[in-house]
Design a protein around this motif. Structure first.
Motif, mmCIF file in Angstrom:
data_model
loop_
_atom_site.group_PDB
_atom_site.id
_atom_site.type_symbol
_atom_site.label_atom_id
_atom_site.label_comp_id
_atom_site.label_asym_id
_atom_site.label_seq_id
_atom_site.Cartn_x
_atom_site.Cartn_y
_atom_site.Cartn_z
ATOM 1 N N LYS A 158 0.825 -1.214 0.000
ATOM 2 C CA LYS A 158 0.000 0.000 0.000
ATOM 3 C C LYS A 158 0.855 1.259 0.000
ATOM 4 O O LYS A 158 1.912 1.306 0.627
ATOM 5 C CB LYS A 158 -0.901 0.002 1.237
ATOM 6 N N LYS A 178 2.012 3.262 -9.016
ATOM 7 C CA LYS A 178 1.554 1.891 -9.160
ATOM 8 C C LYS A 178 1.710 1.192 -7.813
ATOM 9 O O LYS A 178 2.806 1.117 -7.257
ATOM 10 C CB LYS A 178 2.386 1.167 -10.227
ATOM 11 N N ASP A 180 -0.435 -1.731 -4.735
ATOM 12 C CA ASP A 180 -1.518 -2.661 -4.448
ATOM 13 C C ASP A 180 -2.773 -1.858 -4.103
ATOM 14 O O ASP A 180 -3.777 -1.915 -4.805
ATOM 15 C CB ASP A 180 -1.110 -3.573 -3.290
ATOM 16 N N ASP A 181 -2.703 -1.083 -3.031
ATOM 17 C CA ASP A 181 -3.780 -0.158 -2.657
ATOM 18 C C ASP A 181 -3.181 1.231 -2.477
ATOM 19 O O ASP A 181 -1.997 1.372 -2.146
ATOM 20 C CB ASP A 181 -4.464 -0.594 -1.362
ATOM 21 N N ILE A 182 -4.014 2.258 -2.653
ATOM 22 C CA ILE A 182 -3.544 3.634 -2.500
ATOM 23 C C ILE A 182 -4.571 4.408 -1.676
ATOM 24 O O ILE A 182 -5.775 4.320 -1.915
ATOM 25 C CB ILE A 182 -3.347 4.321 -3.869
ATOM 26 N N CYS A 204 -4.008 0.813 -9.324
ATOM 27 C CA CYS A 204 -4.009 0.059 -8.063
ATOM 28 C C CYS A 204 -5.164 -0.941 -8.057
ATOM 29 O O CYS A 204 -5.951 -1.016 -9.006
ATOM 30 C CB CYS A 204 -4.151 1.021 -6.887
#
Length: 298
Positions: A158, A178, A180-182, A204
């Protein structure tokens, strides 16, 4: 009697040997990166300082800096309190890559210019938070290209983008950020621009902007997608500006790509889903729909 003494001597010798073997079982070696890490590094006018007692900085070359700490943010302190996250102060200009190896590390940007070629300027193996300091101007720029679909900021986990200062991200790679989560938070002003007409300013699995009395401002330029999330986009506060060069401001994957997860865009209380022929397709906000964004910042 002599035989008994010999047996006792042999037994004592055997026990001593066994004890020596047990006491000399090699312990797990310390990570050489950590062992050789320091609290502060200066390269030209660039300086990075580790703030926590066990936070370290390792310079593998003049083009690569590694951040590592013994802090485990998932384990409480002996007194039951939460540990302080690994934290680093950055200032000045650095040409190369900064790599984060510890979950939860915080990078405080204080008038920082980071540049790199053909690879991310910041790469996180673990979750990372990037904060633009109050009344500071910061930039992260990457030139060149890569065969991988990566960004100027790339993280396997993240990314939290926060602070109250200014941050400009320029990327000639496939994406701007770029991860996984933002999560975007704080009251800063950010601009994410690029040169790739097929990439995304933000790419993401899920993007989240929570309800807040602070207003973050993000401008997107020169990408095909402003925000591209495989699963969900949730924006509950902030100001988001999509330049006319952005073809699709927000987009998710479709049920055909992934039938096990929700694919939606939630702005305030309004949820966007698109349907085509009875099958749920990707959520897709086009330029004409962007007036809904104004309601959450009024």
């Amino acid at each position: 009697m002599k035989k008994l003494i010999k047996l006792l001597s042999l037994s004592i010798l055997t026990m001593a040997i066994l004890s020596s073997c047990v006491n000399n079982v090699p312990s797990e070696p310390e990570d050489p990166i950590y062992a050789n890490g320091v609290k502060e590094i200066t390269i030209g006018d660039f300086k990075i300082t580790a703030k926590g007692d066990t936070d370290r900085i390792y310079k593998s070359s003049d083009k690569e800096i590694i951040l590592i700490s013994k802090v485990d943010v998932d384990t409480l302190n002996p007194d039951g309190t939460e540990p302080d996250a690994p934290e680093y102060d950055l200032e000045g200009t650095f040409n190369g890559q900064i790599i984060n190896k510890t979950k939860g590390s915080v990078l405080n940007l204080n008038n920082v210019t980071l540049t790199n070629t053909n690879a991310p300027a910041i790469y996180g193996e673990k979750k990372i938070e990037i904060k633009a300091g109050k009344k500071t101007n910061n930039s992260i720029s990457v030139t060149g290209s890569s065969d991988e679909k990566i960004g100027a900021i790339t993280c396997d986990k993240k990314v939290e983008l926060g602070g109250s200062g200014n941050l400009t991200i320029n990327s000639s790679l496939f994406h701007g950020i770029k991860a996984d989560d933002i999560q975007i938070k704080g009251s800063g002003t950010h601009e994410i621009s690029g040169t790739n007409t097929e990439g995304s300013a933000i790419n993401c699995n899920a993007l989240e902007v929570k309800t807040s009395d602070k207003v973050v401002t993000v401008t997107f330029k020169n990408f095909r997608h402003g925000i591209k999330a495989d699963k969900t986009i949730s924006i509950q506060s902030g100001k988001f500006i999509f330049d006319e060069s952005i073809v699709v401001p927000m987009k998710t994957d479709s049920i055909e790509d992934d039938g096990e997860n929700d694919h939606s865009i939630l702005i305030g209380s309004r949820k966007y889903l698109q349907f085509n022929g009875g099958d749920e397709q990707e959520a897709n906000i086009k330029t004409d729909d962007l007036q809904i964004l104004e309601s959450i910042t009024e």
